[in-house]
Design a protein around this motif. Structure first.
Motif, PDB file in Angstrom:
ATOM      1  N   ASP A 283      40.864  50.856  30.090  1.00 26.46           N
ATOM      2  CA  ASP A 283      41.445  50.548  28.686  1.00 26.46           C
ATOM      3  C   ASP A 283      42.254  49.264  28.623  1.00 26.46           C
ATOM      4  O   ASP A 283      42.554  49.067  27.326  1.00 26.46           O
ATOM      5  N   GLY A 284      42.447  48.767  29.667  1.00 21.52           N
ATOM      6  CA  GLY A 284      43.040  47.338  29.396  1.00 21.52           C
ATOM      7  C   GLY A 284      44.498  47.497  29.122  1.00 21.52           C
ATOM      8  O   GLY A 284      45.411  46.271  28.908  1.00 21.52           O
ATOM      9  N   SER A 285      45.335  48.473  29.427  1.00 21.94           N
ATOM     10  CA  SER A 285      46.595  48.758  29.222  1.00 21.94           C
ATOM     11  C   SER A 285      47.543  48.322  30.243  1.00 21.94           C
ATOM     12  O   SER A 285      47.280  48.634  31.317  1.00 21.94           O
ATOM     13  N   ILE A 286      48.511  47.430  29.988  1.00 18.74           N
ATOM     14  CA  ILE A 286      49.176  46.898  30.988  1.00 18.74           C
ATOM     15  C   ILE A 286      50.656  47.701  30.804  1.00 18.74           C
ATOM     16  O   ILE A 286      51.187  47.456  29.711  1.00 18.74           O
ATOM     17  N   PHE A 287      51.281  48.158  32.043  1.00 21.70           N
ATOM     18  CA  PHE A 287      52.548  48.768  31.751  1.00 21.70           C
ATOM     19  C   PHE A 287      53.587  48.042  32.836  1.00 21.70           C
ATOM     20  O   PHE A 287      53.277  47.613  34.028  1.00 21.70           O
ATOM     21  N   ASP A 288      54.735  47.779  32.443  1.00 23.39           N
ATOM     22  CA  ASP A 288      55.876  47.134  33.082  1.00 23.39           C
ATOM     23  C   ASP A 288      56.703  48.405  33.625  1.00 23.39           C
ATOM     24  O   ASP A 288      57.330  49.214  33.132  1.00 23.39           O
TER      25      ASP A 288
END
Length: 634
Positions: A283-288
């Protein structure tokens, strides 16, 4: 050694397509586009340096090559070590000279040996290379010929291309944000030979590489030693993709490289099938997730956060368990993804198939999964570093993960010592080439081609040596490939001596002495000729050659006769030999009676030690056997 059909791999059924590229430095006096010498220098000899930043430029069709674009994913500073032999052409501060005529002539000879169609006019092109290995940001290359062919045990193999180009600079140190190169190697003339995709198996690839190497060495005008020849291997299978594996320096690795690349593509196709069955998604989501690791025991993460870095994470639906799937010995899908992330300047990735590990706890992994809302069917990947790099690395992770669901990616890879490979960059395209406007073309005339002297190939010379001199096949191959082959023929034609003794004197003994630290490079042709003449005349024994060469190496200015006298190698007569043999046997009668004729071997060593190479071993053996028989008869 690789086999043609290891368990589970039938190369014909897999639709293996394979070709080889050979890159060989030529042994010329000058570099390809300047008058600097083609000698390798020690880095400690560098007396100045400069640095550059390189950027991609558009090719002849106005496009920027995809491989060049990835090279600038991370901006790097390139340092260049220079020497008193470095000129302004090498520093890209002065236009290049014309193509070195000696290098051009050698390349034409090689083209003829490969039965190639040679061009009417040689034009130089620029090949974009911005990894720092060329100060200009491009490599100059000239097309020499095509449509050649060689014969192999598996049938004819086409030779598609032969180019004459300049060697790249030698990498000295990777400092992360910068690379250090040495300019001593930059510009050395190099031939690139590319085969057609006619190779049908790993063993066939090795045979072709060996034959091409034989042809190159037969010219007597190529450099020898580590790094002077490199093999690139192109491999694909049905449903896979063309992959170029660069930097195969050892011939005995070529077949293994082909075998393991075919295996890698088979495994990647199996993983793709499994991902599609699972309906995997990216899905291409990036989480910090930096806060989760504020008190972590992981030294890598703690150090990165302390230095201002972040920890980013992503989730890959349907990838659970597949990141740890082995595709080559010691390499997994996760390793492939990590290679891509490293190109953005991070140290690699952490993924859920290998965690908890590296000081990261199960509780921390669980907290990351909770923040990402990633169930057990998800794989989780984390990277750490400065935020900009970490985000670029995560973008690279997404690209490789999406490829895993769709294709075996076309790419350039680097050979590793165990026959595996690792990602370098995408395959370059035609956009990397554009004309070189600073180098004039060279017309190839009929007179030039008619004047070429083609050398005798090692194979033909080996067969001739076996036929004309009675050498066994192994000695014939050794001598045929030796730079001393002409000296061997001269000595064998002038001196009545067994050719096998000449081979040992020219090849085996110098190698043995060199291993003991003796500087055999000071030995001249005359030293070998005079020493072997003494052996033929019976003035010294062939067993004394090693000691004689050692004496001459220590004082090469003295005559061979003086060295013989000083070393005490002057021969002894048969009566003296018999006296020494009788004395040694008399001291060891118990050994003779217990072992009988088998006592010859241990007693032979004692006698030869006493005589120190002053007499031929065959004579000693005959006298010793006779003496033992006399005792046993009594």
């Amino acid at each position: 050694m690789a086999t043609d059909n290891p368990p589970g791999l039938d190369y014909r059924q897999l639709g293996l397509v394979c070709g080889i590229e050979i890159h060989q430095q030529l042994d010329t006096a000058c570099k390809l586009f300047c008058g600097c010498p083609t000698v390798h220098r020690e880095v400690e000899d560098s007396n100045f340096e400069f640095f550059r930043y390189l950027r991609p430029s558009r090719g002849e069709l106005g496009q920027i090559d995809r491989a060049a674009l990835e090279e600038v994913l991370v901006s790097r500073k390139f340092h260049y070590k220079c020497y008193d032999t470095t000129c302004l052409v090498e520093a890209d501060e002065e236009p290049p000279s014309e193509i070195d005529p000696q290098a051009l002539k050698i390349s034409l000879v090689i083209a003829r040996l490969l039965n190639m169609l040679i061009v009417d006019e040689v034009f130089t092109m620029r090949k974009m290379v911005i990894d720092g290995s060329n100060t200009s940001g491009f490599q100059r290359t000239a097309f020499i010929g095509s449509n050649g062919c060689i014969q192999t045990d598996q049938g004819p193999v086409g030779i598609d291309i032969l180019c004459l180009e300049e060697e790249a600079a030698r990498i000295i140190e990777d400092r992360g944000d910068s690379l250090v190169y040495s300019l001593d190697r930059l510009g050395i003339p190099l031939v690139e030979i590319g085969t057609a995709p006619d190779i049908v198996s790993p063993a066939h690839a090795r045979e072709v590489a060996s034959y091409l190497g034989m042809i190159l060495r037969s010219t007597g005008q190529v450099k020898r030693g580590l790094g002077t020849i490199r093999q690139d291997v192109n491999v694909s299978i049905r449903g896979g993709a063309r992959v170029e594996i660069k930097g195969v320096q050892a011939l005995n690795l070529v077949d293994k490289i082909v075998e393991l690349e075919a295996l890698r593509q088979v495994k990647l196709l199996q993983i793709r099938e499994e991902l599609n069955r699972r309906q995997a998604a990216v899905d291409g989501s990036i989480f910090d997730v930096t806060a989760i690791f504020s008190g972590t025991d992981s030294k890598v993460l703690a150090r990165s956060i302390k230095n201002g870095g972040v920890v980013l994470a992503c989730r890959l639906a349907g990838f659970a368990g597949l990141l740890g799937r082995q595709i080559q010995p010691g390499r997994r899908l996760g390793t492939e993804i990590s290679d891509r992330a490293k190109r953005a300047g991070v140290g690699g990735i952490f993924h859920s198939d290998e965690l908890p590990a590296y000081g990261i706890t199960a509780a921390e992994v669980g907290a990351v999964r909770d923040q990402l809302q990633a169930g057990e069917e998800y794989a989780v990947i984390m990277v750490t570093g400065p935020e900009e790099r970490a985000r670029k690395a995560m973008d690279a992770v997404f690209v490789r993960a999406r490829e895993a669901m769709a294709v075996v990616p076309e790419e350039t890879r680097r050979a590793t010592p165990n026959g595996c490979s690792e990602y370098m960059r995408p395959l370059p395209g035609s956009a990397r080439m554009y004309p070189e406007t600073d180098v004039p073309s060279v017309a190839i005339t009929a007179e030039m081609l008619d004047g070429l002297e083609l050398p005798e190939l090692f194979i033909a010379r080996s067969e001739r040596f076996a036929r004309d001199y009675g050498l066994n096949p192994e000695l014939a191959r050794v001598m045929a490939a030796s730079p001393n082959y002409q000296l061997f023929e001269e000595i064998s034609s002038r001196i009545q001596l067994s050719p096998s003794i000449v081979v040992r004197a020219l090849e085996t003994i110098p190698i043995e002495l060199a291993r003991e630290g003796v500087d055999v490079s000071v030995l001249s042709d005359d030293h070998f000729k005079e020493a072997l003449k003494l052996v033929a005349e019976g003035r010294i024994a062939k067993e004394g050659l090693a000691e004689l060469f050692c004496a001459l190496a220590k004082d090469p200015g003295r005559s061979v006769d003086d060295a013989v006298s000083a070393s005490g190698l002057a021969g002894v007569d048969e009566a003296e030999v018999a006296r020494i043999v009788q004395a040694i046997v008399a001291d060891r009668l118990e050994l003779v009676h217990s072992k009988g004729e088998r006592a010859v071997a241990p007693l032979m060593g004692l006698v030869m030690k006493e005589l120190r190479g002053k007499v031929d071993g065959a004579l000693v053996s005959a006298i010793l056997k006779k003496e033992i028989q006399n005792i046993l008869i009594k």
